[in-house]
Enzyme design. Sequence first.
Site, short mmCIF file in Angstrom:
data_model
loop_
_atom_site.label_atom_id
_atom_site.label_comp_id
_atom_site.label_asym_id
_atom_site.label_seq_id
_atom_site.Cartn_x
_atom_site.Cartn_y
_atom_site.Cartn_z
N ARG A 154 -3.88 -1.26 -3.45
CA ARG A 154 -3.95 -1.84 -2.10
C ARG A 154 -5.38 -1.84 -1.56
NH1 ARG A 154 -4.22 1.69 2.07
NH2 ARG A 154 -3.35 0.32 3.63
N ASP A 169 -7.53 1.97 8.03
CA ASP A 169 -6.65 3.09 7.69
C ASP A 169 -7.24 4.35 8.31
OD1 ASP A 169 -4.93 1.82 6.05
OD2 ASP A 169 -5.89 2.45 4.18
#
Length: 269
Positions: A154, A169
């Site tokens: 990812r 993130d």
Amino acid sequence: MTADVITIFPRLVEAVLAEGVLGRARARGIVEIRARDLRDYTDDRHRTVDDMPYGGGPGMVLKPEPLFRAVEAIAAERGAPSAVVLTSPQGVPLTHALAERLSHLDRLVVICGRYEGVDERVSQQLVTHEVSIGDYVLTGGELPALVLLDAVTRLVPGVVGDAESVAGDSFARGLLDHPQYTRPAVFRGTTVPDVLLSGHHAEIERWRRQARLQRTLERRPDLMETALLTADERRELDRLQGKAGTPPAAEAGAPPANRLLKERRDEGD
Ligand code: ADE
């Protein structure tokens, strides 16, 4: 990036890799991931991959020959691997930082270990990274290998549509994420914090910053040691820890502490 997963359960691995974000990334050719059946690299009639441990004891140990042959066959086909990862409870912990480093590599090989063990010569001579996904023991290395591949792929550019969602993130900087809400604004008597409905971006960011810090302090204080904090976060942290005296204006709308964690703490767990 290419990733080859060496496993005795290729159908299990393949089934997971066919779905979701990774499945789409594979279909679009951004990453090429293949499950390889370890038994295809054996040379006996029974396709034997394991044997009894020298010195005795329970369980079986993965033999070195099929694993060496598998990695050598992959190297002959694709070129020398950039890393050969073995999943094992004895490994170093899988972290965002490690996933990030692996995501920059061209050719990854992942060997799914077995909980009883893998011949040590594999770790010594073939493997570059022995990785654990946590301090618990699973029956095999397939789920850890899939966890690792998910975390790594990812981060490969183009795999996740919204690059901001990867760059942002919270774990990229070592903090837990803030709570998220979607519609309806009131659900079974619980209301979304007003600030999130206010449209006031600076206030929303402030609330989220505070929530990330509060959660991390509450649930994972160990992360605070290594978190990369911005100046605003540092100030907010000082306030939360009572070093600066002035309570933040957004405090009233701050998310409640997790009840379960709070109760556990009260019980001294
Ligand atoms: N194999 C079995 N348990 C494991 C774990 N926790 N991490 C990685 N591989 C494993």
